[in-house]
Design a protein around this motif. Structure first.
Motif, mmCIF file in Angstrom:
data_model
loop_
_atom_site.group_PDB
_atom_site.id
_atom_site.type_symbol
_atom_site.label_atom_id
_atom_site.label_comp_id
_atom_site.label_asym_id
_atom_site.label_seq_id
_atom_site.Cartn_x
_atom_site.Cartn_y
_atom_site.Cartn_z
ATOM 1 N N LEU A 76 0.834 -1.197 0.000
ATOM 2 C CA LEU A 76 0.000 0.000 0.000
ATOM 3 C C LEU A 76 0.874 1.255 0.000
ATOM 4 C CD1 LEU A 76 -2.788 -0.986 2.572
ATOM 5 C CD2 LEU A 76 -2.928 -1.013 0.064
ATOM 6 N N ALA A 77 1.905 1.255 0.857
ATOM 7 C CA ALA A 77 2.782 2.424 0.947
ATOM 8 C C ALA A 77 3.571 2.631 -0.341
ATOM 9 C CB ALA A 77 3.729 2.277 2.142
ATOM 10 N N ALA B 30 -4.155 -4.170 -1.067
ATOM 11 C CA ALA B 30 -5.507 -4.291 -0.522
ATOM 12 C C ALA B 30 -5.951 -5.750 -0.506
ATOM 13 C CB ALA B 30 -6.481 -3.441 -1.335
ATOM 14 N N GLU B 31 -5.680 -6.458 -1.577
ATOM 15 C CA GLU B 31 -6.043 -7.870 -1.651
ATOM 16 C C GLU B 31 -5.284 -8.673 -0.585
ATOM 17 O OE1 GLU B 31 -7.858 -11.317 -2.557
ATOM 18 O OE2 GLU B 31 -8.410 -9.332 -3.299
ATOM 19 N N ARG B 32 -4.039 -8.369 -0.404
ATOM 20 C CA ARG B 32 -3.211 -9.130 0.539
ATOM 21 C C ARG B 32 -3.689 -8.957 1.984
ATOM 22 N NH1 ARG B 32 2.900 -9.958 -0.765
ATOM 23 N NH2 ARG B 32 1.818 -11.303 -2.174
ATOM 24 N N LEU C 54 -8.589 0.702 5.014
ATOM 25 C CA LEU C 54 -7.422 0.728 4.129
ATOM 26 C C LEU C 54 -7.717 0.092 2.775
ATOM 27 C CD1 LEU C 54 -4.558 -0.081 6.638
ATOM 28 C CD2 LEU C 54 -4.820 2.023 5.309
ATOM 29 N N THR C 55 -8.446 -1.021 2.777
ATOM 30 C CA THR C 55 -8.752 -1.644 1.487
ATOM 31 C C THR C 55 -9.668 -0.738 0.668
ATOM 32 O OG1 THR C 55 -10.519 -2.975 2.473
ATOM 33 C CG2 THR C 55 -8.367 -4.019 2.266
ATOM 34 N N SER C 56 -10.614 -0.084 1.327
ATOM 35 C CA SER C 56 -11.487 0.857 0.624
ATOM 36 C C SER C 56 -10.688 2.041 0.084
ATOM 37 C CB SER C 56 -12.580 1.343 1.582
ATOM 38 O OG SER C 56 -13.368 2.333 0.968
ATOM 39 N N TRP C 57 -9.821 2.609 0.916
ATOM 40 C CA TRP C 57 -8.963 3.729 0.496
ATOM 41 C C TRP C 57 -8.121 3.340 -0.720
ATOM 42 C CZ3 TRP C 57 -3.596 3.225 0.657
ATOM 43 C CH2 TRP C 57 -2.884 4.373 0.288
ATOM 44 N N ARG D 237 -8.531 0.923 -2.957
ATOM 45 C CA ARG D 237 -9.318 0.677 -4.173
ATOM 46 C C ARG D 237 -9.810 1.989 -4.787
ATOM 47 N NH1 ARG D 237 -11.693 -4.367 -1.055
ATOM 48 N NH2 ARG D 237 -10.224 -5.928 -1.819
ATOM 49 N N LYS D 238 -10.260 2.898 -3.943
ATOM 50 C CA LYS D 238 -10.729 4.193 -4.452
ATOM 51 C C LYS D 238 -9.583 5.004 -5.049
ATOM 52 C CE LYS D 238 -14.645 4.573 -1.324
ATOM 53 N NZ LYS D 238 -15.122 5.170 -0.076
ATOM 54 N N LEU D 239 -8.438 5.017 -4.381
ATOM 55 C CA LEU D 239 -7.293 5.764 -4.915
ATOM 56 C C LEU D 239 -6.806 5.130 -6.212
ATOM 57 C CD1 LEU D 239 -5.250 8.045 -4.730
ATOM 58 C CD2 LEU D 239 -3.859 6.591 -3.217
ATOM 59 N N ALA D 240 -6.758 3.805 -6.263
ATOM 60 C CA ALA D 240 -6.330 3.120 -7.498
ATOM 61 C C ALA D 240 -7.262 3.485 -8.655
ATOM 62 C CB ALA D 240 -6.307 1.612 -7.283
ATOM 63 N N GLU D 241 -8.547 3.502 -8.378
ATOM 64 C CA GLU D 241 -9.520 3.856 -9.414
ATOM 65 C C GLU D 241 -9.334 5.307 -9.862
ATOM 66 O OE1 GLU D 241 -14.283 4.461 -9.492
ATOM 67 O OE2 GLU D 241 -13.570 2.544 -8.687
ATOM 68 N N ARG D 242 -9.153 6.192 -8.906
ATOM 69 C CA ARG D 242 -8.983 7.612 -9.216
ATOM 70 C C ARG D 242 -7.715 7.872 -10.027
ATOM 71 N NH1 ARG D 242 -9.060 9.586 -4.144
ATOM 72 N NH2 ARG D 242 -7.200 10.819 -4.320
ATOM 73 N N ILE D 243 -6.599 7.245 -9.641
ATOM 74 C CA ILE D 243 -5.359 7.504 -10.385
ATOM 75 C C ILE D 243 -5.383 6.828 -11.753
ATOM 76 C CG2 ILE D 243 -3.958 8.015 -8.360
ATOM 77 C CD1 ILE D 243 -2.725 5.286 -8.515
#
Length: 168
Positions: free
Chosen positions: A89-90, A112-114, A129-132, A134-140
């Motif tokens: 994540l980091a 997130a999956e891990r 954290l998993t929600s954060w 996934r949302k950041l991945a989608e946004r970027i």
């Protein structure tokens, strides 16, 4: 042709001694850089989370990744996936902040999956954290190559007790 010598640590292992910036990118020798995280530090889980949060909050997710890496290498085997996922994540945030949306999104989703199979060990807000991530991945991914994200502004809260009043 002149022989190119590699930097070595005191044990003789190859180790880049170049200074690094806040996102872990190497700088030219002699340039001022950010103090590097010492390697191989054994911390209690709470200390790991506090130090990683401090680094994330100051926009240094690469350095937070190194703290999590120490935890996965020194912790119990059954927690390796947790700490490795936290490190992913980091480093996903690191790539996004460096302007690499594809690598950033991939690592955020992998991290997130891990961690998704864990409850809330050590108060870690796994669901948040998993929600954060996934949302950041989608946004970027949607932004594509539209510039790097601000690592400090995008830093997640790692634990349930770190949540700001009113949620996030």
């Amino acid at each position: 042709m002149a022989e190119k010598r590699r930097d070595r640590d005191v044990e003789g292992r190859a180790r880049n001694a170049r200074p690094r910036d806040g996102l872990g990118r190497p700088l030219p020798y002699g340039a001022p850089g950010v103090e590097r995280q010492p390697e191989g530090v054994v911390r209690a889980p709470g200390e790991t989370l506090r130090e990683a949060q401090r680094l994330l909050d100051t926009g240094m997710p690469f350095h937070a990744h190194e703290v999590f890496e120490d935890a996965w290498k020194s912790g119990p085997g059954e927690e390796e996936a947790l700490w490795r996922g936290m490190a992913q994540l980091a480093v996903g945030l690191t790539h996004a902040a460096r302007g690499n949306p594809t690598g950033g999104a991939r690592l955020l989703l992998r991290g997130a999956e891990r961690i998704s199979g864990y409850g809330a060990p050590y108060g870690i807000d796994v669901r948040g954290l998993t929600s954060w991530a996934r949302k950041l991945a989608e946004r970027i991914a949607e932004r594509g190559g539209d510039g790097p994200v601000d690592a400090a502004a995008e830093a997640p809260r790692l634990t349930l007790t770190d949540r700001p009043k009113g949620g996030e």
